[in-house]
Design a protein around this motif. Structure first.
Motif, mmCIF file in Angstrom:
data_model
loop_
_atom_site.group_PDB
_atom_site.id
_atom_site.type_symbol
_atom_site.label_atom_id
_atom_site.label_comp_id
_atom_site.label_asym_id
_atom_site.label_seq_id
_atom_site.Cartn_x
_atom_site.Cartn_y
_atom_site.Cartn_z
ATOM 1 N N HIS A 79 0.820 -1.231 -0.160
ATOM 2 C CA HIS A 79 -0.002 0.003 -0.036
ATOM 3 C C HIS A 79 1.017 1.350 -0.078
ATOM 4 O O HIS A 79 0.571 2.186 -0.682
ATOM 5 C CB HIS A 79 -0.827 0.168 1.111
ATOM 6 N N LEU B 5 -4.659 3.914 -6.530
ATOM 7 C CA LEU B 5 -5.131 2.867 -5.735
ATOM 8 C C LEU B 5 -6.590 2.219 -6.135
ATOM 9 O O LEU B 5 -6.636 0.991 -5.928
ATOM 10 C CB LEU B 5 -5.500 3.558 -4.104
ATOM 11 N N THR B 6 -7.367 3.121 -6.568
ATOM 12 C CA THR B 6 -8.665 2.268 -7.092
ATOM 13 C C THR B 6 -8.306 1.587 -8.259
ATOM 14 O O THR B 6 -9.008 0.507 -8.372
ATOM 15 C CB THR B 6 -9.856 3.383 -7.386
ATOM 16 N N GLN C 75 -7.907 -1.047 -4.378
ATOM 17 C CA GLN C 75 -7.531 -0.696 -3.036
ATOM 18 C C GLN C 75 -8.356 0.793 -2.786
ATOM 19 O O GLN C 75 -8.834 1.433 -3.694
ATOM 20 C CB GLN C 75 -6.117 -0.417 -2.637
ATOM 21 N N SER C 76 -8.592 0.894 -1.858
ATOM 22 C CA SER C 76 -9.482 2.048 -1.512
ATOM 23 C C SER C 76 -8.824 3.248 -0.378
ATOM 24 O O SER C 76 -7.794 2.854 0.477
ATOM 25 C CB SER C 76 -10.843 1.769 -0.835
#
Length: 970
Positions: A282, A343-344, A348-349
């Motif tokens: 991340h 991220l999207t 991922q958010s």
């Protein structure tokens, strides 16, 4: 010490070694001779050697570089050479067996080495990289990092100007190289923002050996026979280092930005492809965009530095333009947007917003029912293009509020009013806010504690440390800078209320964004539904991929669709089609909708007649007689009978039956490369291998194909070729006569529609018709594609040839999309069919079809569409013909009016068809907002047959966009 090393490395000019000196070194140390070609480099010298022992790359760098670093590169090449799927150069030892030689030449200390040459080309010259190439680079980067993850060598611990860990120090040192104060400030600000975002992430970023230069310059590709790019290998390991793993992907993505056409989100396929083969943490995903921005700053500063110290280095000067473009694109969007987009893109958010603690924004309206107004693409409120009116959305909301008391729009519902016809740029159709109509004076309260800000445009903004809410149409009750508590009064509604929620006070989101940016912006500007206590989010639509899967699972797959990944089209207006996200596509291939899409006259005629009667043509009603009379008035005087059917296929099938019945024979002549329909008879006379690859080998014995009279690429060329092509007709007629078989007829498009609208050679039909009739045959003019005024100069295509056929077939544009076809002929031919029984078409000539058919003729006259085809179509052809001199790929422009064909070729002598380039061109045009498809037996012709309402503005958009794609290279 670190900064001094960086400065020294960044300030080195390339070695001064001439090609002749390089040849002498090659002969002395490698026993090779041949010719050299400079490959260019920023700080090194690279030559391609063509010798009788093969091709090699001779690399020369300054002796300032540590030999240990170069040995690390060689070790990495050896390591990667054992990895499946990765192709890298092999190091060629010198005569003394060494991989690396350190030499003195004219007072210079040099390192030299020889490597294999990988055949192919880089992608640097391409202005546009498609999705597959972008994803391919990302996947390669991920695979390379996986392969290097366990590689260790002491030469990897080096100080290099391109190492992202040192970017800030290098930028600060090199900033004075920029003379322009504004540019210098922009670079400094971008670098500082990137550094602030990287600092808290740095300790969590994985470190390993990376290539650090997997770019369009250093990856070699070749096109296969289908013109698809195939990866050949990776070159130039000069930046090999041990550093943050994510740096490798940041370098790849930064390089993509000079192919981005201004859109930084073009990198997302590369990020997704990398993550799929080599999952990123991340923190790495968060660090990626700051690293790209820092890389962009280093590139322009290093480029300017290198040009200043080595002004004769053309490679550096050329690269500098690319580097500035990379910087411009990298700084064109907020950091927050790119982080959210990255991220999207990989699923991922951002952290969830805790909404339970919100106080109601409109406390006096809690529990009241709002009318939620549909402003989307399929909204029943929109008709006849009224969405193009200024302020239409607000008017609909005001009308709804007048009827229901309260009204609101839907957050995230793609707005039809935001579409942009004739635009290559994706329109901003996704609302990141909610519009409301509530009573004036309604109290607005703070949903959370924060500070009030007031803007010059009347916006009231409440910001906390994590959130911001922006309000329009509010009269504030507090001064700017006031600190407020949750539930405290902010003001009252004084106009049309607009509410937008966002993460953070510094973010300046737009009110609308494009569909491709919607996932990222919606993550940053979530729905304000929780503040409003209103379920106002857009309902989920079936996406085009899901719909296509359902189609493939139930709809016979021989019924093809346009494009591999087609958008979902549910609305049209005039000469544009609109997808579910509100993007308008210029329709350049829909010759069915002659009046354009969504014509209100068609809707009114169909609705009224359906409300009265729709039945079959055996009943007696006025419309069938009136429409038949209208058609005969358009036909040659000798014709006095009409059959009405549902399609061009049925029309041609019936015409063949009429020819059989009238002549007493069955043998038909048809023209090669033609298409006439899908029924048994119509397919039998269709010879286009583009529609049926087995067409030439599967014709029944009663069909006799004659040579295609193609004046551009046929057996005989030029306008004087009619007699040569007529000989093929004479040959087939003689063969039929010798076999004592009765000829039934000859079917031909008067203009070669399937080949892009090529005019037949003058006199061709006159000579053929005479010979066919002399042998008792019937002459059929298939006007399904080219007739009904589309050609501009003539209403019927056969008029260009100065002939009158015995039978005319017509369909497509007759009903503007309503199933409607016709066969027009003479009484004696029509009545010959009665000997074989009655003819009947259940829906052919229905009251609805007849009324629509007459309305089409009325509108064509009232809106002067035939004249439009002549005038605008003539302008269209002139603009297309101007491309011939500019682009070698454009071989010829065929046709007239709104039936045009642009034939694409690879060689103007051989006329080799550019089939794959044509496919790529059509796909790229779709990305830029234009629907176009190839035609012809080689699928190398752009078949341009738009609605007859097409304007000069649309023509200019099409030709300008076509030029843009041709400039990009195919």
């Amino acid at each position: 010490m670190l900064l001094a090393t960086l400065i020294h490395r960044a300030s080195l000019p390339s070695p001064q070694v001439t090609a002749q000196q390089a040849l002498e070194l090659l002969r002395e140390h490698y026993g090779l001779s041949g010719t050299l070609q400079s490959l260019g480099s920023q700080q090194d010298l690279n030559y391609r050697l063509d010798s009788d022992q093969g091709r090699f790359v001779f690399k020369i760098c300054r002796g300032d570089y540590a030999a240990l670093e170069l040995h690390a590169q060689h070790a990495a090449l050896k390591h990667l050479g054992t990895q499946p799927g990765l192709h890298v150069p092999r190091v060629i030892p010198a005569k003394n067996g060494e991989d690396l030689l350190t030499l003195e030449l004219a007072g210079q200390s040099l390192h030299v080495r020889l490597l294999d040459y990988i055949e192919g080309q880089s992608l640097t010259h391409l202005k546009h990289l498609g999705h597959e190439l972008v994803a391919g680079l990302g996947q390669l980067c991920g695979e390379m990092d996986l392969a290097l993850s366990g590689f260790e060598h002491p030469g990897l611990e080096r100080t290099l100007q391109w190492d992202a860990r040192h970017a800030n120090a290098l930028i600060n040192h090199l900033l004075p190289v920029i003379n322009d104060e504004r540019q210098r400030a922009l670079i400094a600000e971008a670098a500082q923002q990137a550094e602030r975002r990287l600092q808290p992430l740095a300790a969590k970023l994985p470190v390993q050996a990376i290539h650090m230069d997997i770019t369009d310059d250093n990856v070699v590709w070749k096109r296969d026979q289908q013109r698809h790019w195939q990866l050949q290998g990776v070159i130039d390991f000069g930046d090999l280092i041990r550093t943050w793993r994510i740096t490798d992907l940041s370098v790849t993505c930064a390089a993509l930005l000079h192919h981005a056409d201004g859109d930084p989100l073009c990198i997302l396929p590369a990020v997704q492809a990398y993550h799929a083969v080599n999952p990123l943490k991340h923190e790495e995903l968060q660090a990626l965009w700051p690293l790209i921005v820092a890389r962009a700053a280093v590139l322009v500063l290093s480029g300017e530095q290198q040009v200043s110290i080595d002004p004769q280095n053309q490679y550096s000067r050329d690269n500098l333009n690319h580097e500035w473009e990379i910087f411009r694109v990298a700084t064109s969007v907020p950091f927050e947007l790119m982080e959210a987009a990255i991220l999207t893109a990989v699923g991922q958010s951002l952290p969830a917003i805790v909404s339970q603690g919100f106080a109601p924004l409109l406390p006096s309206l809690v529990g009241r029912e709002f009318a939620l107004i549909d402003l989307g693409v399929l909204s029943p409120h929109f008709e006849a293009g009224n969405w193009e009116q200024d302020g239409i959305d607000q008017r609909l909301l005001i009308e709804a509020a007048a009827a229901h008391g309260l009204a609101a729009s839907r957050y995230g519902q793609y707005r039809l009013s935001q579409t942009r016809p004739d635009s290559a740029v994706e329109p901003d159709t996704c609302p990141l806010h909610v519009d409301l109509q509530v009573p004036q004076g309604t109290t607005i309260e703070a949903p959370f504690a924060g500070v009030v800000h007031l803007s010059a445009d009347g916006r009231v903004q409440l910001d906390s440390a994590q959130l911001g809410v922006r309000l329009w149409g509010v009269k504030p009750s507090l001064h700017a800078g006031a600190a407020v508590l949750k539930g405290q009064v902010l003001g009252e509604v004084s106009g049309a209320l607009r509410v937008q929620l966002s993460r953070g006070a510094e973010l300046k989101p737009p009110l609308f964004c494009s569909p491709s940016r919607a996932p990222a912006w919606q993550a940053l500007c979530p729905s304000p539904a929780a503040l409003l206590g209103l379920a106002c989010d857009a309902e989920a639509e079936v996406d085009s991929h899901t719909l296509l899967a359902r189609r493939d699972a139930s709809f016979a797959r021989s019924q093809k669709h346009y494009y591999v990944d087609p958008p979902r089209i549910e609305r049209g207006w005039r000469n544009h089609l609109i997808d579910m996200q509100g993007r308008s596509y210029l329709d350049m291939l829909n010759n069915v909708a002659v009046l354009g899409h969504g014509h209100p006259r068609m809707a009114a005629e169909a609705s009224r007649q359906w409300s009265l009667l729709n039945t079959n043509s055996r009943f007696n009603y006025a419309a069938i007689a009136e429409f038949s009379e209208r058609l005969l008035a358009l036909a040659p005087d000798s014709m006095d009978r009409v059959f009405l059917v549902n399609s061009g296929t049925e029309a041609n099938d019936l015409a063949i039956r009429l020819a059989w019945a009238y002549s007493g024979g069955r043998d038909m002549l048809s023209v090669l490369e033609a298409y006439h329909g899908w029924s048994v008879a119509a397919d039998a006379v269709s010879t286009s291998i583009a529609d049926n690859p087995k067409a030439l080998s599967s014709r029944p014995d009663w069909v006799h194909p004659v040579t295609a009279p193609n004046t551009y690429r046929g057996e005989f060329r030029g306008i004087d070729s009619a007699p040569d092509y007529v000989r093929s007709v004479e040959h087939n007629l003689a063969k039929i006569a010798e076999q004592k078989r009765q000829l039934a007829g000859f079917i031909c498009e008067p203009v070669y529609g399937n080949a892009g609208g090529i005019s037949l050679p003058p006199g061709y039909l006159k000579q053929v018709y005479a010979r066919v009739r002399a042998q008792g045959g019937v002459c059929i003019a298939d006007e399904v594609q080219v007739g009904y005024g589309r050609m501009g100069k003539f209403f019927w295509g056969f008029e260009e040839q100065g002939v009158v056929p015995d039978i005319i077939t017509m369909a497509k544009g007759m009903g503007n999309g309503q199933p409607l076809g016709a066969v027009i002929t003479r009484r004696e031919i029509a009545e010959a069919l009665e000997a074989e029984g009655y003819f009947f078409s259940s829906a052919g000539g229905s009251p609805v079809s007849c009324r629509i058919g007459m309305a089409v003729l009325d509108v064509m006259k009232e809106e002067k569409l035939w004249e439009n085809a002549r005038v605008v179509g003539g302008y269209f052809k002139e603009r297309l013909e101007a491309l011939i001199d500019r682009y070698p790929l454009v071989g010829a422009v065929h046709g007239s009016g709104f039936y045009l064909g642009v034939e694409l070729i690879r060689n103007r002598e051989t006329l080799e068809p550019a089939t794959e380039e044509t496919t790529a061109l059509c796909d790229r045009l779709r990305e830029l907002g234009i629907f176009m498809q190839p035609t012809g037996d080689y699928l190398n012709i752009l078949k341009i047959k738009p609605p007859m309402v097409t304007s000069r503005h649309s023509v200019d958009f099409f030709v300008d966009t076509l030029s843009k794609v041709l400039d990009e290279g195919l």
